[in-house]
Every structure is written in structure tokens, then in C-alpha cells.
Design an enzyme around this catalytic site. Structure first.
Site, PDB file in Angstrom:
ATOM      1  N   GLY A  12     -54.370   6.792  65.717  1.00  0.00           N
ATOM      2  CA  GLY A  12     -53.356   5.755  65.576  1.00  0.00           C
ATOM      3  C   GLY A  12     -52.405   5.955  64.408  1.00  0.00           C
ATOM      4  O   GLY A  12     -51.828   4.996  63.907  1.00  0.00           O
ATOM      5  N   ARG A  69     -57.783   4.107  88.622  1.00  0.00           N
ATOM      6  CA  ARG A  69     -56.627   4.006  87.729  1.00  0.00           C
ATOM      7  C   ARG A  69     -55.834   2.736  88.011  1.00  0.00           C
ATOM      8  O   ARG A  69     -55.356   2.077  87.092  1.00  0.00           O
ATOM      9  CB  ARG A  69     -55.707   5.201  87.977  1.00  0.00           C
ATOM     10  CG  ARG A  69     -55.774   6.245  86.914  1.00  0.00           C
ATOM     11  CD  ARG A  69     -54.791   7.367  87.179  1.00  0.00           C
ATOM     12  NE  ARG A  69     -55.418   8.641  86.883  1.00  0.00           N
ATOM     13  CZ  ARG A  69     -55.675   9.086  85.656  1.00  0.00           C
ATOM     14  NH1 ARG A  69     -55.330   8.383  84.599  1.00  0.00           N
ATOM     15  NH2 ARG A  69     -56.257  10.238  85.463  1.00  0.00           N
ATOM     16  N   MET A  98     -54.092   8.233  75.564  1.00  0.00           N
ATOM     17  CA  MET A  98     -54.442   9.415  76.343  1.00  0.00           C
ATOM     18  C   MET A  98     -54.832   9.076  77.783  1.00  0.00           C
ATOM     19  O   MET A  98     -55.864   9.530  78.289  1.00  0.00           O
ATOM     20  CB  MET A  98     -55.569  10.190  75.648  1.00  0.00           C
ATOM     21  CG  MET A  98     -55.228  10.631  74.231  1.00  0.00           C
ATOM     22  SD  MET A  98     -53.723  11.645  74.162  1.00  0.00           S
ATOM     23  CE  MET A  98     -54.390  13.188  74.774  1.00  0.00           C
ATOM     24  N   ARG A  99     -54.030   8.273  78.418  1.00  0.00           N
ATOM     25  CA  ARG A  99     -54.262   7.937  79.821  1.00  0.00           C
ATOM     26  C   ARG A  99     -52.966   8.147  80.593  1.00  0.00           C
ATOM     27  O   ARG A  99     -51.888   7.812  80.094  1.00  0.00           O
ATOM     28  CB  ARG A  99     -54.651   6.456  79.977  1.00  0.00           C
ATOM     29  CG  ARG A  99     -55.878   6.045  79.259  1.00  0.00           C
ATOM     30  CD  ARG A  99     -57.144   6.591  79.862  1.00  0.00           C
ATOM     31  NE  ARG A  99     -57.273   6.293  81.275  1.00  0.00           N
ATOM     32  CZ  ARG A  99     -58.125   6.939  82.089  1.00  0.00           C
ATOM     33  NH1 ARG A  99     -58.873   7.920  81.620  1.00  0.00           N
ATOM     34  NH2 ARG A  99     -58.208   6.605  83.364  1.00  0.00           N
ATOM     35  N   HIS A 117     -44.351  12.633  72.491  1.00  0.00           N
ATOM     36  CA  HIS A 117     -45.060  13.814  72.999  1.00  0.00           C
ATOM     37  C   HIS A 117     -44.906  14.942  71.975  1.00  0.00           C
ATOM     38  O   HIS A 117     -43.801  15.195  71.496  1.00  0.00           O
ATOM     39  CB  HIS A 117     -44.464  14.221  74.351  1.00  0.00           C
ATOM     40  CG  HIS A 117     -45.159  15.396  74.946  1.00  0.00           C
ATOM     41  ND1 HIS A 117     -46.411  15.303  75.525  1.00  0.00           N
ATOM     42  CD2 HIS A 117     -44.805  16.689  75.019  1.00  0.00           C
ATOM     43  CE1 HIS A 117     -46.778  16.505  75.934  1.00  0.00           C
ATOM     44  NE2 HIS A 117     -45.823  17.363  75.647  1.00  0.00           N
ATOM     45  N   LEU A 152     -44.850  12.808  84.540  1.00  0.00           N
ATOM     46  CA  LEU A 152     -45.474  12.942  83.216  1.00  0.00           C
ATOM     47  C   LEU A 152     -44.569  13.683  82.218  1.00  0.00           C
ATOM     48  O   LEU A 152     -44.097  14.793  82.501  1.00  0.00           O
ATOM     49  CB  LEU A 152     -46.799  13.708  83.364  1.00  0.00           C
ATOM     50  CG  LEU A 152     -47.621  13.854  82.085  1.00  0.00           C
ATOM     51  CD1 LEU A 152     -48.208  12.525  81.652  1.00  0.00           C
ATOM     52  CD2 LEU A 152     -48.740  14.882  82.293  1.00  0.00           C
ATOM     53  N   ASP A 153     -44.366  13.060  81.046  1.00  0.00           N
ATOM     54  CA  ASP A 153     -43.618  13.664  79.946  1.00  0.00           C
ATOM     55  C   ASP A 153     -42.177  14.028  80.324  1.00  0.00           C
ATOM     56  O   ASP A 153     -41.629  15.025  79.865  1.00  0.00           O
ATOM     57  CB  ASP A 153     -44.356  14.881  79.376  1.00  0.00           C
ATOM     58  CG  ASP A 153     -45.715  14.499  78.821  1.00  0.00           C
ATOM     59  OD1 ASP A 153     -45.846  13.377  78.301  1.00  0.00           O
ATOM     60  OD2 ASP A 153     -46.647  15.315  78.908  1.00  0.00           O
ATOM     61  N   GLU A 182     -43.428  13.287  63.509  1.00  0.00           N
ATOM     62  CA  GLU A 182     -43.595  12.198  64.480  1.00  0.00           C
ATOM     63  C   GLU A 182     -43.522  10.854  63.769  1.00  0.00           C
ATOM     64  O   GLU A 182     -42.923   9.889  64.258  1.00  0.00           O
ATOM     65  CB  GLU A 182     -44.937  12.315  65.208  1.00  0.00           C
ATOM     66  CG  GLU A 182     -45.052  13.545  66.093  1.00  0.00           C
ATOM     67  CD  GLU A 182     -46.355  13.581  66.881  1.00  0.00           C
ATOM     68  OE1 GLU A 182     -46.834  12.533  67.320  1.00  0.00           O
ATOM     69  OE2 GLU A 182     -46.909  14.689  67.052  1.00  0.00           O
TER      70      GLU A 182
HETATM   71  C1  GRF Z   1     -49.717  12.679  68.496  1.00  0.00           C
HETATM   72  O1  GRF Z   1     -49.549  14.053  68.244  1.00  0.00           O
HETATM   73  C2  GRF Z   1     -48.910  12.281  69.705  1.00  0.00           C
HETATM   74  O2  GRF Z   1     -47.707  12.973  69.814  1.00  0.00           O
HETATM   75  C3  GRF Z   1     -49.821  12.658  70.825  1.00  0.00           C
HETATM   76  O3  GRF Z   1     -51.118  12.360  70.384  1.00  0.00           O
HETATM   77  C4  GRF Z   1     -51.149  12.372  68.947  1.00  0.00           C
HETATM   78  C5  GRF Z   1     -51.611  11.008  68.522  1.00  0.00           C
HETATM   79  O4  GRF Z   1     -51.851  10.914  67.170  1.00  0.00           O
HETATM   80  N1  GRF Z   1     -49.442  12.006  72.041  1.00  0.00           N
HETATM   81  P1  GRF Z   1     -52.095   9.481  66.510  1.00  0.00           P
HETATM   82  O5  GRF Z   1     -53.186   8.791  67.326  1.00  0.00           O
HETATM   83  O6  GRF Z   1     -50.807   8.739  66.536  1.00  0.00           O
HETATM   84  O7  GRF Z   1     -52.584   9.788  65.122  1.00  0.00           O
END
Ligand code: GRF
Length: 197
Positions: A12, A69, A98-99, A117, A152-153, A182
Site C-alpha cells: 500500500g 470473479r 492484484m485482482r 502499472h 488489461l493495462d 510512482e
Molecule cells: C506497484 O509497483 C504498482 O505499480 C503495482 O504494484 C505495486 C504496488 O505497490 N501495481 P504498493 O502496494 O503500492 O506498495
């Protein structure tokens, strides 16, 4: 007041960067927006502790408790619904969630569902982006904030950051360099969206 709901699965750190920016920059006063809830599909997601400490409602929805799902996404939309108002549509922020979301869920939140991403899209959609960038001999890597669409993406690119790939990089060292960027571009991209509204 516009509600922002952030979905996480683990550390997070992007969520934390967004929360800190919102507090530091006064998104409530500036954009009439607040981060109302953080939802995780994993009960042990570290980010939940940070959110709770900052006074944000936290919720866990374990995907393993659902047969499909569709059922999981339906329950997720049910949780988000309470923050969605006709005159102030909720903004859903995927931050290391992650889903893969169903087309029905994505359609429901089109234009108000964003993701980050860890690659320079459209290169390296999917998983293991850093190792794939190294293996491909890329000299630069990075991250992309984008609107979420059913594919996706893909989806409109809202922001990108570029970092060099260094000769000794491993997937981990490259991931760490990308992650620091990020944390800069994701809060900024969300603030830009709120500003445009
Ligand atoms: C990040 O690299 C994001 O781009 C990817 O998963 C990672 C998550 O990191 N989708 P965090 O949980 O925000 O620390």
C-alpha cells in the site's frame, strides 16, 4: 463531497503516498474530495494499518470466499456503492490491487477507475514487468497511471515517469527505483483528475 476509494492488496505504499498528498495539499478544501475508504482483498495487507492510523475506514473482502470473479466483483461494488452519490460519483483508485476486474465492474466505473502499472505502457502489460524490461535490454523503464478499461493495462494514459535501467539492476532494484516515481506521479495524476472535474 467527492469520495475516493482506494483498493489495495499489499504494502500500500502508493495508497500511502496518495493519502499523504491529499492531507498535505488539502484536497478537501481544494477539490471537495476526501479518501473515504481503503479496501483490501487480503486481510494481512500492511497498508490497512496505515490507513486505519490516518482515520480512514478500512475493509477487507477476501476473494477466496467467493466462488467466482463475478460474485467477488459484485460484492466489491456493493461495498463501494455506499460512497457513490449521483451528484458526486465515487473515484475508484487501484493501488497495487492484484485482482483482474470483470468487464461488468469496469463498465460500471468507466471514467472514474484508475490504476498504476509498473511499466511504460503500452510495453509490458501484465506481471513481472521489471524482469521483462531487463531481459529485453531496455535502457529505460517506468510507470504509467491510466484509466482502466476492460482490456488489461490498456486505457487512456494519464501520467508516466521514466527511470534509467542500470547495468547491475535486478528486478528488485529496478522496482524500487520505479516505485519512488510512482509515489510522485500517482497522487499528482489524481489531483489533476479532481481539478478537471
Ligand atoms: C506497484 O509497483 C504498482 O505499480 C503495482 O504494484 C505495486 C504496488 O505497490 N501495481 P504498493 O502496494 O503500492 O506498495
Amino acid at each position: 463531497m467527492k469520495n475516493i476509494v482506494i483498493l489495495i492488496s499489499g504494502g500500500g505504499s502508493n495508497m500511502a503516498a496518495i493519502v499523504k498528498s491529499a492531507q498535505r495539499e488539502g484536497w478537501r478544501e481544494k477539490f471537495n474530495a476526501r479518501i473515504t475508504a481503503v479496501i483490501s482483498n487480503k486481510a494481512d495487507a500492511k497498508g490497512l494499518i496505515f490507513a486505519h492510523e490516518r482515520g480512514i475506514a478500512t475493509m477487507v473482502l477476501d476473494h477466496k470466499a467467493f466462488a467466482s470473479r463475478d460474485e467477488f466483483d459484485g460484492a466489491l461494488a456493493g461495498l463501494i456503492e455506499r460512497f457513490d452519490q449521483p451528484d458526486e460519483p465515487v473515484l475508484v483508485v487501484l493501488a497495487g490491487f492484484m485482482r483482474i476486474l470483470t468487464p461488468a465492474f469496469v463498465a460500471r466505473y468507466t471514467g472514474r477507475l484508475v490504476n498504476i502499472h509498473p511499466s511504460l505502457l503500452p510495453a509490458f502489460t501484465g506481471l513481472h514487468t521489471h524482469q521483462r524490461a531487463i531481459d529485453a535490454g531496455c535502457k529505460f523503464a517506468g510507470a504509467t497511471v491510466h484509466q482502466v478499461t476492460a482490456e488489461l493495462d490498456h486505457g487512456e494514459i494519464l501520467a508516466q515517469a521514466v527511470v534509467p535501467v542500470l547495468p547491475d539492476d535486478t528486478a528488485d532494484t529496478l522496482a524500487a527505483r520505479v516505485l519512488t516515481q510512482e509515489h510522485i506521479i500517482y497522487p499528482r495524476a489524481i489531483a489533476d483528475l479532481l481539478q478537471k472535474k
